[in-house]
Design a protein around this motif. Structure first.
Motif, PDB file in Angstrom:
ATOM      1  N   GLY A  77      10.614 -18.684  12.031  1.00  0.00           N
ATOM      2  CA  GLY A  77      10.312 -19.359  13.294  1.00  0.00           C
ATOM      3  C   GLY A  77      11.520 -20.153  13.773  1.00  0.00           C
ATOM      4  O   GLY A  77      11.892 -20.109  14.944  1.00  0.00           O
ATOM      5  N   LEU A  78      12.159 -20.864  12.834  1.00  0.00           N
ATOM      6  CA  LEU A  78      13.301 -21.701  13.239  1.00  0.00           C
ATOM      7  C   LEU A  78      14.490 -20.854  13.692  1.00  0.00           C
ATOM      8  O   LEU A  78      15.259 -21.291  14.553  1.00  0.00           O
ATOM      9  CB  LEU A  78      13.711 -22.644  12.103  1.00  0.00           C
ATOM     10  CG  LEU A  78      12.801 -23.868  11.919  1.00  0.00           C
ATOM     11  CD1 LEU A  78      13.327 -24.754  10.798  1.00  0.00           C
ATOM     12  CD2 LEU A  78      12.672 -24.681  13.199  1.00  0.00           C
ATOM     13  N   TYR A 101       6.958 -29.823  15.242  1.00  0.00           N
ATOM     14  CA  TYR A 101       7.155 -29.559  13.809  1.00  0.00           C
ATOM     15  C   TYR A 101       8.439 -30.261  13.342  1.00  0.00           C
ATOM     16  O   TYR A 101       9.452 -30.230  14.044  1.00  0.00           O
ATOM     17  CB  TYR A 101       7.226 -28.044  13.590  1.00  0.00           C
ATOM     18  CG  TYR A 101       7.767 -27.662  12.240  1.00  0.00           C
ATOM     19  CD1 TYR A 101       7.213 -28.184  11.066  1.00  0.00           C
ATOM     20  CD2 TYR A 101       8.854 -26.800  12.115  1.00  0.00           C
ATOM     21  CE1 TYR A 101       7.725 -27.847   9.821  1.00  0.00           C
ATOM     22  CE2 TYR A 101       9.365 -26.460  10.870  1.00  0.00           C
ATOM     23  CZ  TYR A 101       8.796 -26.994   9.729  1.00  0.00           C
ATOM     24  OH  TYR A 101       9.313 -26.673   8.507  1.00  0.00           O
ATOM     25  N   ASN A 148       2.243 -30.168  16.449  1.00  0.00           N
ATOM     26  CA  ASN A 148       2.188 -30.272  14.998  1.00  0.00           C
ATOM     27  C   ASN A 148       2.787 -31.622  14.613  1.00  0.00           C
ATOM     28  O   ASN A 148       3.977 -31.834  14.834  1.00  0.00           O
ATOM     29  CB  ASN A 148       3.023 -29.118  14.422  1.00  0.00           C
ATOM     30  CG  ASN A 148       3.061 -29.098  12.915  1.00  0.00           C
ATOM     31  OD1 ASN A 148       2.485 -29.934  12.250  1.00  0.00           O
ATOM     32  ND2 ASN A 148       3.788 -28.120  12.363  1.00  0.00           N
ATOM     33  N   ASP A 173       6.031 -23.085  22.116  1.00  0.00           N
ATOM     34  CA  ASP A 173       5.803 -22.731  20.716  1.00  0.00           C
ATOM     35  C   ASP A 173       4.286 -22.614  20.543  1.00  0.00           C
ATOM     36  O   ASP A 173       3.561 -23.609  20.560  1.00  0.00           O
ATOM     37  CB  ASP A 173       6.405 -23.810  19.807  1.00  0.00           C
ATOM     38  CG  ASP A 173       6.246 -23.475  18.326  1.00  0.00           C
ATOM     39  OD1 ASP A 173       5.340 -22.695  17.978  1.00  0.00           O
ATOM     40  OD2 ASP A 173       7.013 -24.009  17.516  1.00  0.00           O
ATOM     41  N   SER A 195       6.079 -18.986  14.976  1.00  0.00           N
ATOM     42  CA  SER A 195       6.417 -18.823  13.574  1.00  0.00           C
ATOM     43  C   SER A 195       5.386 -17.810  13.081  1.00  0.00           C
ATOM     44  O   SER A 195       4.196 -18.113  12.982  1.00  0.00           O
ATOM     45  CB  SER A 195       6.276 -20.141  12.811  1.00  0.00           C
ATOM     46  OG  SER A 195       6.280 -19.858  11.424  1.00  0.00           O
ATOM     47  N   THR A 197       5.163 -16.793  10.231  1.00  0.00           N
ATOM     48  CA  THR A 197       4.813 -17.221   8.876  1.00  0.00           C
ATOM     49  C   THR A 197       3.354 -17.689   8.817  1.00  0.00           C
ATOM     50  O   THR A 197       2.747 -17.696   7.748  1.00  0.00           O
ATOM     51  CB  THR A 197       5.734 -18.419   8.502  1.00  0.00           C
ATOM     52  OG1 THR A 197       7.061 -18.148   8.943  1.00  0.00           O
ATOM     53  CG2 THR A 197       5.717 -18.710   7.028  1.00  0.00           C
ATOM     54  N   LYS A 198       2.818 -18.085   9.962  1.00  0.00           N
ATOM     55  CA  LYS A 198       1.505 -18.748  10.007  1.00  0.00           C
ATOM     56  C   LYS A 198       0.382 -17.745  10.321  1.00  0.00           C
ATOM     57  O   LYS A 198       0.214 -16.785   9.618  1.00  0.00           O
ATOM     58  CB  LYS A 198       1.553 -19.888  11.020  1.00  0.00           C
ATOM     59  CG  LYS A 198       2.849 -20.687  10.984  1.00  0.00           C
ATOM     60  CD  LYS A 198       3.071 -21.396   9.665  1.00  0.00           C
ATOM     61  CE  LYS A 198       4.362 -22.185   9.714  1.00  0.00           C
ATOM     62  NZ  LYS A 198       5.061 -22.251   8.470  1.00  0.00           N
ATOM     63  N   SER A 326       3.102 -25.510   5.247  1.00  0.00           N
ATOM     64  CA  SER A 326       2.708 -24.293   5.955  1.00  0.00           C
ATOM     65  C   SER A 326       1.232 -24.333   6.365  1.00  0.00           C
ATOM     66  O   SER A 326       0.510 -25.320   6.098  1.00  0.00           O
ATOM     67  CB  SER A 326       3.005 -23.020   5.175  1.00  0.00           C
ATOM     68  OG  SER A 326       3.124 -21.933   6.086  1.00  0.00           O
ATOM     69  N   THR A 341       5.810 -32.115   5.651  1.00  0.00           N
ATOM     70  CA  THR A 341       6.356 -31.303   6.758  1.00  0.00           C
ATOM     71  C   THR A 341       7.150 -32.079   7.806  1.00  0.00           C
ATOM     72  O   THR A 341       7.922 -31.481   8.554  1.00  0.00           O
ATOM     73  CB  THR A 341       5.217 -30.579   7.495  1.00  0.00           C
ATOM     74  OG1 THR A 341       4.204 -31.543   7.790  1.00  0.00           O
ATOM     75  CG2 THR A 341       4.656 -29.480   6.646  1.00  0.00           C
ATOM     76  N   ARG A 361      -3.295 -33.471   7.423  1.00  0.00           N
ATOM     77  CA  ARG A 361      -3.447 -32.269   8.260  1.00  0.00           C
ATOM     78  C   ARG A 361      -4.092 -31.155   7.448  1.00  0.00           C
ATOM     79  O   ARG A 361      -3.676 -30.876   6.333  1.00  0.00           O
ATOM     80  CB  ARG A 361      -2.063 -31.820   8.734  1.00  0.00           C
ATOM     81  CG  ARG A 361      -2.095 -30.681   9.754  1.00  0.00           C
ATOM     82  CD  ARG A 361      -0.700 -30.147  10.008  1.00  0.00           C
ATOM     83  NE  ARG A 361      -0.277 -29.255   8.945  1.00  0.00           N
ATOM     84  CZ  ARG A 361       0.906 -28.651   8.886  1.00  0.00           C
ATOM     85  NH1 ARG A 361       1.797 -28.849   9.835  1.00  0.00           N
ATOM     86  NH2 ARG A 361       1.215 -27.853   7.881  1.00  0.00           N
TER      87      ARG A 361
END
Ligand code: P1T
Length: 383
Positions: A77-78, A101, A148, A173, A195, A197-198, A326, A341, A361
């Motif tokens: 994502g980054l 984030y 986030n 985002d 991202s 990843t999520k 994550s 995070t 969270r």
């Protein structure tokens, strides 16, 4: 054929059987390079940093889910965020939402300020944002919505309208909602970022990112930087995401069903000070959430009564919720943003935003909701 619905697109777009063998699952083109018949004569593929057929299938699928013409899949994502920053001319001004984030904040406050000029503002306050746009004249407005970890919601359509007047690009985002619950390009944004990843991958076994857009000019610029800098995703990881994404619709519905129940449970719990979930009437932007999102998602933030000691006891005693960074996987995770995070955000800035030591969270998974509530109940009893 009529435009396919989301549930069909996740399975069929980019999921066509392999034309050579009929294999119903896409092949993993685990190759770095491609043979040319004569210099410059090839089948559209030269080198996997630039193009790979497995990654192209994923890009096709993702573009269709965000109603976009183009998609580029990146290594994280980054790295997708970095490509957008590289694309801007030196000295560009970026107006960024104040709650993002921690890694995005670090990127924009520690890495890119050598090249660009950043200002962090509350993008939920439209009146103030309008003034900021007029005075700061940003080249780009960066929205994370919901944010986030505080789940603040910005009005994508209204901000995109303001941005058009000042010729600013709008990037959203969309990681927390996934394309299932929110489609920023349809609301006027220029670029949507995830991202992967999520939720998109959904199985906590891949790191990846994606950007989608309608403008071919933006796509070509971003592709130039993607190819020149090199943050491409491996064919195997793209294949895993193609596999995970097939269940995105059913997973998002299940995440949300569980999250609604858990948010209600938390809101009535005596050890909880405040719950933030876009689906709760108590959420300050609940009406906007209903308008611009198709659902409320699987992320919940809450404030425990107490401080760091109470938080630690709670976090050490959950069992089904795993304490980990994550989010968005099928398994439930719990995070302590101040220590985990969002640790890269200076304490004073964090506290100004409301990221205190009692903020917790949850990434609500798709396990049985009574089991999850029981797990939270037990951890509360140890606080
Ligand atoms: O980790 P990566 O794939 O590079 O994605 C970065 C990123 C971008 N945008 C949002 C909204 C995110 O939440 C993230 C990553 N977030 C976490 C790892 C986390 O636990 O919040």
């Amino acid at each position: 054929m009529k435009e396919m619905k989301f549930e069909t697109k996740v399975i069929h777009v980019g999921g066509e059987p392999d034309p050579t063998t009929g294999a119903i699952m896409p092949p993993i083109y685990q190759t770095s390079t491609y043979v040319q018949s004569s210099p410059g004569e090839h089948k559209g593929y030269e080198y996997t940093r630039s193009h790979n057929p497995t990654r192209s299938r994923l890009e096709e699928c993702l573009a269709s889910l965000e109603n976009a013409k183009h998609c580029l899949v990146t290594a994280s994502g980054l790295s997708a965020s970095s490509l957008i920053m590289h694309m801007l001319p030196k000295g560009s001004k970026i107006l960024c939402g104040d709650d993002v984030y921690g890694g995005t904040y670090r990127l924009f406050s520690k890495v890119f300020p050598e090249i660009h000029d950043y200002k962090f503002v509350d993008t939920t306050d439209l009146k103030n944002l309008e003034k900021e746009i007029e005075s700061f004249k940003p080249a780009l407005i960066w929205l994370e919505t919901p944010t986030n970890p505080l789940l603040k919601i910005s009005d994508i359509a209204a901000i995109s309208k303001l941005a058009k007047k000042s010729n600013s690009l709008v990037v959203v985002d969309n990681t927390f909602m996934s394309p299932f619950f929110q489609n920023p390009l349809d609301l006027g944004a220029d670029i949507v970022l995830h991202s992967m990843t999520k939720f998109i991958n959904g199985h906590s076994d891949v790191v990846g990112g994606a950007v989608m857009m309608n403008s071919s000019e933006l796509r070509d610029k971003l592709f130039f930087y993607q190819n020149a800098i090199g943050p491409c995703q491996s064919p195997f990881d793209s294949w895993l995401v193609l596999r995970g994404i097939k269940t995105l619709a059913v997973r998002m519905k299940a995440h949300e069903q569980n999250a609604i129940k858990i948010a209600d449970f938390l809101e009535s719990h005596p050890k909880v000070e405040r719950v933030v979930y876009p689906g709760l009437k108590s959420h300050p932007q609940h009406d906007l959430a209903k308008k611009q999102m198709k659902g409320f998602g699987g992320m919940i933030t809450f404030f425990l009564k107490g401080g760091i000691d109470e938080s630690r006891r709670f976090l050490e005693n959950v069992k089904l919720f795993s304490l980990a960074e994550s989010l968005g996987g099928v398994e439930s995770l719990v995070d302590h943003p101040a220590i985990m995070t969002h640790a890269s955000i200076p304490k004073a800035v964090r506290e100004q935003l409301g990221i205190y030591d009692n903020l917790i969270r949850l990434s609500v998974g798709i396990e049985d909701q009574e089991d999850l509530i029981q797990d939270l109940q037990t951890a509360f009893s140890m606080v």
